[in-house]
Motif scaffolding. Structure first.
Motif, PDB file in Angstrom:
ATOM      1  N   ILE A 261      -2.662   5.213 -24.090  1.00  0.00           N
ATOM      2  CA  ILE A 261      -2.930   4.304 -22.889  1.00  0.00           C
ATOM      3  C   ILE A 261      -4.267   4.119 -22.675  1.00  0.00           C
ATOM      4  N   SER A 262      -5.179   4.659 -23.579  1.00  0.00           N
ATOM      5  CA  SER A 262      -6.741   4.352 -23.809  1.00  0.00           C
ATOM      6  C   SER A 262      -6.930   3.094 -24.775  1.00  0.00           C
ATOM      7  N   GLY A 263      -6.065   2.901 -25.530  1.00  0.00           N
ATOM      8  CA  GLY A 263      -6.015   1.701 -26.516  1.00  0.00           C
ATOM      9  C   GLY A 263      -7.055   2.183 -27.700  1.00  0.00           C
ATOM     10  N   GLY A 264      -7.520   3.575 -27.610  1.00  0.00           N
ATOM     11  CA  GLY A 264      -8.518   3.968 -28.503  1.00  0.00           C
ATOM     12  C   GLY A 264      -9.654   3.550 -28.281  1.00  0.00           C
ATOM     13  N   MET A 265     -10.161   2.746 -27.045  1.00  0.00           N
ATOM     14  CA  MET A 265     -11.119   2.282 -26.699  1.00  0.00           C
ATOM     15  C   MET A 265     -11.970   2.896 -25.568  1.00  0.00           C
ATOM     16  N   TYR A 266     -11.305   3.570 -24.600  1.00  0.00           N
ATOM     17  CA  TYR A 266     -12.189   4.327 -23.550  1.00  0.00           C
ATOM     18  C   TYR A 266     -11.239   5.462 -23.024  1.00  0.00           C
ATOM     19  N   PRO A 267     -11.888   6.702 -23.233  1.00  0.00           N
ATOM     20  CA  PRO A 267     -11.054   7.716 -22.744  1.00  0.00           C
ATOM     21  C   PRO A 267     -10.461   7.835 -21.442  1.00  0.00           C
ATOM     22  N   ILE A 268      -9.193   7.960 -21.304  1.00  0.00           N
ATOM     23  CA  ILE A 268      -8.373   8.073 -19.997  1.00  0.00           C
ATOM     24  C   ILE A 268      -6.876   8.668 -20.223  1.00  0.00           C
ATOM     25  N   ALA A 269      -6.539   9.412 -19.313  1.00  0.00           N
ATOM     26  CA  ALA A 269      -5.237  10.042 -19.386  1.00  0.00           C
ATOM     27  C   ALA A 269      -4.831  10.097 -17.748  1.00  0.00           C
ATOM     28  N   CYS A 270      -3.420   9.786 -17.607  1.00  0.00           N
ATOM     29  CA  CYS A 270      -2.811   9.640 -16.236  1.00  0.00           C
ATOM     30  C   CYS A 270      -1.529  10.570 -16.101  1.00  0.00           C
ATOM     31  N   MET A 292     -15.196  12.007 -15.197  1.00  0.00           N
ATOM     32  CA  MET A 292     -15.137  10.890 -15.946  1.00  0.00           C
ATOM     33  C   MET A 292     -13.497  10.443 -15.945  1.00  0.00           C
ATOM     34  N   GLY A 293     -12.731  11.250 -15.218  1.00  0.00           N
ATOM     35  CA  GLY A 293     -11.325  10.842 -15.027  1.00  0.00           C
ATOM     36  C   GLY A 293     -11.183   9.655 -14.119  1.00  0.00           C
ATOM     37  N   GLY A 294     -10.103   8.648 -14.591  1.00  0.00           N
ATOM     38  CA  GLY A 294      -9.958   7.701 -14.175  1.00  0.00           C
ATOM     39  C   GLY A 294     -11.293   6.585 -14.135  1.00  0.00           C
ATOM     40  N   ALA A 295     -12.078   6.635 -15.249  1.00  0.00           N
ATOM     41  CA  ALA A 295     -13.212   5.635 -15.469  1.00  0.00           C
ATOM     42  C   ALA A 295     -12.708   4.410 -15.272  1.00  0.00           C
ATOM     43  N   GLU A 296     -13.421   3.406 -14.535  1.00  0.00           N
ATOM     44  CA  GLU A 296     -13.151   2.147 -14.487  1.00  0.00           C
ATOM     45  C   GLU A 296     -12.887   1.239 -15.549  1.00  0.00           C
ATOM     46  N   LEU A 297     -13.828   1.481 -16.489  1.00  0.00           N
ATOM     47  CA  LEU A 297     -13.552   0.762 -17.710  1.00  0.00           C
ATOM     48  C   LEU A 297     -12.396   1.099 -18.522  1.00  0.00           C
ATOM     49  N   GLY A 298     -12.104   2.676 -18.321  1.00  0.00           N
ATOM     50  CA  GLY A 298     -10.827   3.153 -19.094  1.00  0.00           C
ATOM     51  C   GLY A 298      -9.624   2.422 -18.290  1.00  0.00           C
ATOM     52  N   CYS A 299      -9.789   2.096 -16.956  1.00  0.00           N
ATOM     53  CA  CYS A 299      -8.449   1.672 -16.179  1.00  0.00           C
ATOM     54  C   CYS A 299      -8.337  -0.012 -16.573  1.00  0.00           C
ATOM     55  N   VAL A 300      -9.475  -0.516 -16.802  1.00  0.00           N
ATOM     56  CA  VAL A 300      -9.357  -1.792 -17.095  1.00  0.00           C
ATOM     57  C   VAL A 300      -8.610  -2.036 -18.660  1.00  0.00           C
TER      58      VAL A 300
END
Length: 423
Positions: A261-270, A292-300
């Motif tokens: 879900i991060s695309g390997g670009m920005y850490p995120i888990a849901c 850092m959970g739900g960081a907005e850049l990760g959400c994008v």
């Protein structure tokens, strides 16, 4: 190996992780990843590798997918990580997008972590609050991460070293595909949840038997436990459907997605949560916090990942790669049947099984020497984790199969030679 790499590996042993650095050396892998692009990794000495490890599916769409790079760049012009305490445009938009494609119709809420282990912790805490029970049931040789609660659900290799093994009987494990053992664990009406990877990755991708996962869900319903689907490695179209659990006809109560879900670009888990299970979000929204959970850049980035993987052409490519690679692997298996023992597969989730207690290790070594990166299964080293990307081209798939056949041939000779010498 270049002098620069030798010096770097020595620094890695000294300042990063001595044992892991040395273990890779001992297994014949001196990989230091430098440049990466698409489904290729480039070692600091220039060796190009086709990546079929993908860091557990983190790079389903390839390394530095251009659409993800662009959306991250554009997002950074307006957003940063954000503040986890407050409503946020990107965080809410991703939650809405996840609700729209959830495997259960009333999976309304999303809670965020920065990685899969943290998200598993959130899922367990959610189940405990919803049921007011403490016991969690998982399978033997499970792996759900290394954080506080998650590590207790997995194999003791990862918990015992840190004195984190369960001592209160709150974390119970049963064999995979054993419904009688699962019912026995749930019979006391005291379990908060069953947590299970749809196809257990670190265990070598053993496949659920026909009817197993639906029957586990039925047992959960019968005994008042929730079903937590760990889709960190099996979700996001790897089975040919967005969520692997959907292929088995199960509507989970809680679903965890990470890595890809991060695309390997920005850490995120849901963590996707059915409305009836998310009571803590109404009772005390500050009960779980993650800076850092739900960081907005990760959400994008995650929203773009969801959009890409649901494109019809991506689904078609997954099905093509699944069939094409399986046909090629079957031919290789038939040629080396005394060593290449089996293929575990669902879509582009694959485990290659070898007739030796640690047979995947020499295969991994020879693949590495021949320009392919795949990794053995930590909890079953007979099995090589083989995880082609969703968008792998036919040309790369053909090249991959050629290299696999060479590596299997060399590994077979190495293993069989050792057996002859031992005899």
């Amino acid at each position: 190996m270049s002098q620069d790499k030798l010096e770097f590996l020595e620094r890695s042993r000294e300042f990063w992780n001595p044992k892991k650095t040395q273990d890779w050396q001992d297994m014949g892998v001196d990989l230091v990843i430098d440049r990466r692009e698409g489904y290729y990794l480039f070692d600091m000495d220039g060796l190009r590798l086709i990546d079929v490890h993908l860091n557990g599916g983190t790079y389903n769409l390839g390394h530095r997918h251009p659409e993800l790079v662009e959306v991250l760049k554009v997002g950074a012009e307006r957003f940063d990580m954000g503040n986890h305490h407050f409503p946020a445009l990107a965080r809410t938009a991703l939650a809405e997008a996840l609700a729209a494609c959830a495997p259960s119709p009333d999976m309304k809420f999303t809670a965020y972590g920065s990685g899969g282990g943290e998200a598993i912790d959130i899922a367990i805490k959610t189940a405990r609050h919803a049921t007011q029970r403490r016991k969690i049931v998982s399978i033997f040789n499970a792996y759900h991460g290394h954080t506080g609660l998650a590590v207790k659900t997995g194999d003791e290799r990862f918990s015992k070293i840190f004195l984190s093994e369960d001592r209160e009987g709150e974390f119970v494990q049963v064999p995979f595909n054993d419904l009688a053992a699962m019912e026995e664990a749930l019979r006391g009406n005291d379990a908060a949840a069953v947590i299970i990877e749809t196809i257990p990755a670190t265990y070598g991708f053993p496949m659920p038997e026909e009817g197993y996962l639906p029957a586990v869900k039925s047992l959960c319903d019968k005994y008042g436990a929730l079903f937590i689907a760990d889709e960190v490695q099996t979700g996001l179209m790897r089975t040919g459907e967005l969520w692997g659990i959907t292929k088995y006809g199960v509507e989970p109560d809680i679903l965890v997605t990470g890595k890809g879900i991060s695309g390997g670009m920005y850490p995120i888990a849901c963590v996707q949560i059915r409305e009836r299970c998310g009571g803590w979000l109404r009772q005390d929204g500050f009960a779980h916090m993650s800076t850092m959970g739900g960081a907005e850049l990760g959400c994008v980035v995650a929203m773009k990942v969801l959009e890409i993987v649901q494109r019809p052409e991506v689904r078609a490519m997954v099905r093509f790669n699944s069939d094409f690679l399986r046909a090629g692997l079957d031919l290789i298996k038939s040629a080396y049947a005394d060593f290449f023992a089996g293929i575990r597969q669902h879509g582009v989730i694959m485990g290659l099984e070898f007739d030796h207690p640690e047979g995947a290790k020499p295969v991994m070594k020879h693949l590495y020497a021949n320009g392919v990166w795949a990794i053995f299964s930590t909890l079953d080293p007979r099995v090589l984790q083989f995880k082609p990307g969703l968008l792998l081209t036919q040309a790369d798939a053909e090249d991959l199969l050629r290299r696999v056949e060479i590596a299997v041939d060399l590994a077979r000779d190495e293993v069989k030679g050792k057996r002859r010498r031992a005899a």
